[in-house]
Design an enzyme around this catalytic site. Structure first.
Site, mmCIF file in Angstrom:
data_model
loop_
_atom_site.group_PDB
_atom_site.id
_atom_site.type_symbol
_atom_site.label_atom_id
_atom_site.label_comp_id
_atom_site.label_asym_id
_atom_site.label_seq_id
_atom_site.Cartn_x
_atom_site.Cartn_y
_atom_site.Cartn_z
ATOM 1 N N ASP A 1 1.933 33.532 -20.334
ATOM 2 C CA ASP A 1 3.161 33.370 -21.101
ATOM 3 C C ASP A 1 3.693 34.748 -21.477
ATOM 4 O O ASP A 1 2.942 35.606 -21.970
ATOM 5 C CB ASP A 1 2.903 32.553 -22.366
ATOM 6 C CG ASP A 1 2.421 31.144 -22.058
ATOM 7 O OD1 ASP A 1 2.735 30.641 -20.955
ATOM 8 O OD2 ASP A 1 1.737 30.551 -22.914
ATOM 9 N N LYS B 1 -1.393 32.411 -35.288
ATOM 10 C CA LYS B 1 -1.869 31.469 -34.282
ATOM 11 C C LYS B 1 -3.348 31.162 -34.498
ATOM 12 O O LYS B 1 -4.174 32.083 -34.550
ATOM 13 C CB LYS B 1 -1.715 32.052 -32.872
ATOM 14 C CG LYS B 1 -0.306 32.406 -32.463
ATOM 15 C CD LYS B 1 -0.296 32.997 -31.063
ATOM 16 C CE LYS B 1 1.101 33.354 -30.598
ATOM 17 N NZ LYS B 1 1.082 33.929 -29.227
ATOM 18 N N ARG C 1 6.724 30.866 -18.621
ATOM 19 C CA ARG C 1 5.409 30.481 -18.089
ATOM 20 C C ARG C 1 5.379 30.850 -16.602
ATOM 21 O O ARG C 1 6.211 30.389 -15.820
ATOM 22 C CB ARG C 1 5.175 28.987 -18.279
ATOM 23 C CG ARG C 1 4.071 28.363 -17.422
ATOM 24 C CD ARG C 1 2.671 28.990 -17.617
ATOM 25 N NE ARG C 1 2.201 28.956 -18.962
ATOM 26 C CZ ARG C 1 1.477 27.955 -19.484
ATOM 27 N NH1 ARG C 1 1.192 26.911 -18.728
ATOM 28 N NH2 ARG C 1 1.064 28.015 -20.732
ATOM 29 N N ARG D 1 10.986 28.479 -20.836
ATOM 30 C CA ARG D 1 10.916 27.379 -21.792
ATOM 31 C C ARG D 1 11.675 27.794 -23.046
ATOM 32 O O ARG D 1 11.256 28.701 -23.758
ATOM 33 C CB ARG D 1 9.453 27.048 -22.113
ATOM 34 C CG ARG D 1 8.632 26.675 -20.877
ATOM 35 C CD ARG D 1 7.152 26.554 -21.185
ATOM 36 N NE ARG D 1 6.592 27.810 -21.655
ATOM 37 C CZ ARG D 1 5.322 27.976 -22.005
ATOM 38 N NH1 ARG D 1 4.482 26.962 -21.933
ATOM 39 N NH2 ARG D 1 4.881 29.150 -22.424
ATOM 40 N N GLU E 1 -0.001 35.059 -23.896
ATOM 41 C CA GLU E 1 -1.268 34.349 -23.702
ATOM 42 C C GLU E 1 -1.630 34.320 -22.223
ATOM 43 O O GLU E 1 -0.762 34.445 -21.351
ATOM 44 C CB GLU E 1 -1.180 32.903 -24.218
ATOM 45 C CG GLU E 1 -1.011 32.775 -25.712
ATOM 46 C CD GLU E 1 -1.024 31.327 -26.174
ATOM 47 O OE1 GLU E 1 -1.435 30.439 -25.381
ATOM 48 O OE2 GLU E 1 -0.626 31.071 -27.318
ATOM 49 N N ARG F 1 9.095 27.644 -31.492
ATOM 50 C CA ARG F 1 8.057 27.363 -30.501
ATOM 51 C C ARG F 1 8.690 26.706 -29.280
ATOM 52 O O ARG F 1 9.447 25.748 -29.407
ATOM 53 C CB ARG F 1 6.985 26.462 -31.105
ATOM 54 C CG ARG F 1 6.248 27.083 -32.284
ATOM 55 C CD ARG F 1 5.348 26.081 -32.981
ATOM 56 N NE ARG F 1 6.118 24.968 -33.522
ATOM 57 C CZ ARG F 1 5.586 23.895 -34.089
ATOM 58 N NH1 ARG F 1 4.261 23.799 -34.193
ATOM 59 N NH2 ARG F 1 6.340 22.933 -34.570
ATOM 60 N N ASN G 1 -3.578 31.554 -20.053
ATOM 61 C CA ASN G 1 -4.121 30.198 -20.095
ATOM 62 C C ASN G 1 -4.986 29.938 -18.865
ATOM 63 O O ASN G 1 -4.500 30.027 -17.734
ATOM 64 C CB ASN G 1 -2.971 29.185 -20.148
ATOM 65 C CG ASN G 1 -2.124 29.369 -21.393
ATOM 66 O OD1 ASN G 1 -2.438 28.840 -22.447
ATOM 67 N ND2 ASN G 1 -1.041 30.131 -21.271
ATOM 68 N N LYS H 1 -6.197 32.916 -26.319
ATOM 69 C CA LYS H 1 -5.504 33.900 -27.146
ATOM 70 C C LYS H 1 -6.164 35.272 -27.003
ATOM 71 O O LYS H 1 -5.503 36.272 -26.752
ATOM 72 C CB LYS H 1 -5.527 33.471 -28.614
ATOM 73 C CG LYS H 1 -4.988 32.071 -28.899
ATOM 74 C CD LYS H 1 -3.526 31.943 -28.672
ATOM 75 C CE LYS H 1 -2.977 30.623 -29.204
ATOM 76 N NZ LYS H 1 -3.592 29.426 -28.628
#
Length: 308
Positions: free
Chosen positions: A267, A155, A205, A219, A275, A227, A277, A120
């Site tokens: 993302d 979050k 993504r 997504r 984000e 979400r 990742n 994050k």
């Protein structure tokens, strides 16, 4: 050539969905010996790092041979693919992997960067690409921010897969009580961001390898939820990068390469970075299935060009 994958217990992996399985199978297709272990199998004796690992044949899934003790320096590359949480055990594993890194072994992703890049908080390095964001522990600061933005998402910094993410309207009753709970009475910081209604159309993504995007999926949230995480019922769709999304990837490229973040999933919602990742990014199987891009094989090929 040998590659070691440090990951969750291999018998628990669903190879039809798992990105680590896809990478292991791609390595096998490239005539690379594939070995596997968990973080608990790592050890150090003096200044040498060891592992109790099993040689595996991942295609067809999976043949696991008897464990053996080996120097980490016996491997040309080590993939650190343990899923979050990034807890004490995870952090200590990165320190042990650094012993191998000092001996010249390529570790993906770079252990020091795995420690430094909270998934994050890492995105804050590019805050101009993000929706308005506050990270804080103080209830009053968070409450004020929520009222300024009108509709926000909360979050937990250590969460994964969308777990614990909450949408809050500014007029929500009991806002302060909720913030007291999520911050553990102002002891833990949380991230609060302006809610982006574009998430209804999906959360993209994008998988970046050595700083460059190789594939992406959209997504879309399931009905009744905002979400979009696949683990929570989000539906993956084929997609293409917009000009804005390509610009975001271009902005991140040099930093990711300089930090040794070879395999990353970012993302993006509504043209805003959400984000970055870095621990064990997912999405390979969906990109391969929906976009017809052999991204695992491409990733292994790029890696081989760097370590050969």
């Amino acid at each position: 050539m040998k590659q070691l994958f440090v990951l969750d217990p291999i018998n628990e992996i669903n190879q039809s969905k798992d990105s680590s399985a896809a990478l292991m199978q791609a390595a096998h297709r490239a005539s690379i010996e594939v070995w596997a272990c968990t973080p608990s199998d790592l050890q150090a004796r003096g200044d040498k790092a060891w592992v109790i690992a099993s040689h595996v044949v991942p295609d067809p899934w999976i043949q696991i041979k008897a464990p053996q003790g080996k120097y980490l320096s016996d491997f040309n590359c080590i993939w650190m693919r343990k899923d979050p949480p990034v807890d004490e055990a995870f952090l200590y594993a990165t320190h042990l992997l650094e012993v191998a890194e000092r001996e010249g072994v390529q570790v993906i992703n770079k252990p020091s960067s795995l420690r430094a890049w909270n998934e994050k908080l890492g995105a804050l390095r590019f805050s101009k690409l993000m929706a308005p964001t506050l990270v804080a522990s103080r209830v009053q600061e968070l409450s004020n921010f929520a009222r300024e933005q009108g509709d926000v998402v909360l979050k937990p910094l250590g969460g994964k897969g969308g777990q614990g993410v909450i949408r809050i309207a500014k007029a929500a009753p009991g806002l302060e009580a909720l913030l007291e709970l999520t911050t553990a009475q102002e002891k833990l910081p949380v991230m609060m961001q302006r809610f982006l209604p574009e998430v209804r159309e999906g959360d993209k993504r994008i998988l970046l390898v050595d700083g460059k995007p190789l594939g992406a999926i959209n997504r879309r949230p399931k009905d009744g939820d905002f979400r979009s995480n696949l683990a929570l019922g989000g539906k993956p769709e084929a997609t293409k990068l917009t000009k804005r999304e390509q610009e975001i990837c271009d902005t991140l490229e040099s930093t990711l390469k300089n930090e040794g973040l070879f395999f990353v999933g970012i993302d993006i919602i509504g043209g805003m970075l959400s984000e970055i990742n870095v621990t064990s990014p997912t999405g390979i199987r969906e990109v391969e299935r929906l976009m017809q891009i052999p991204i695992a094989d491409q990733t292994v090929s790029i890696l081989l060009s760097k370590i050969s």
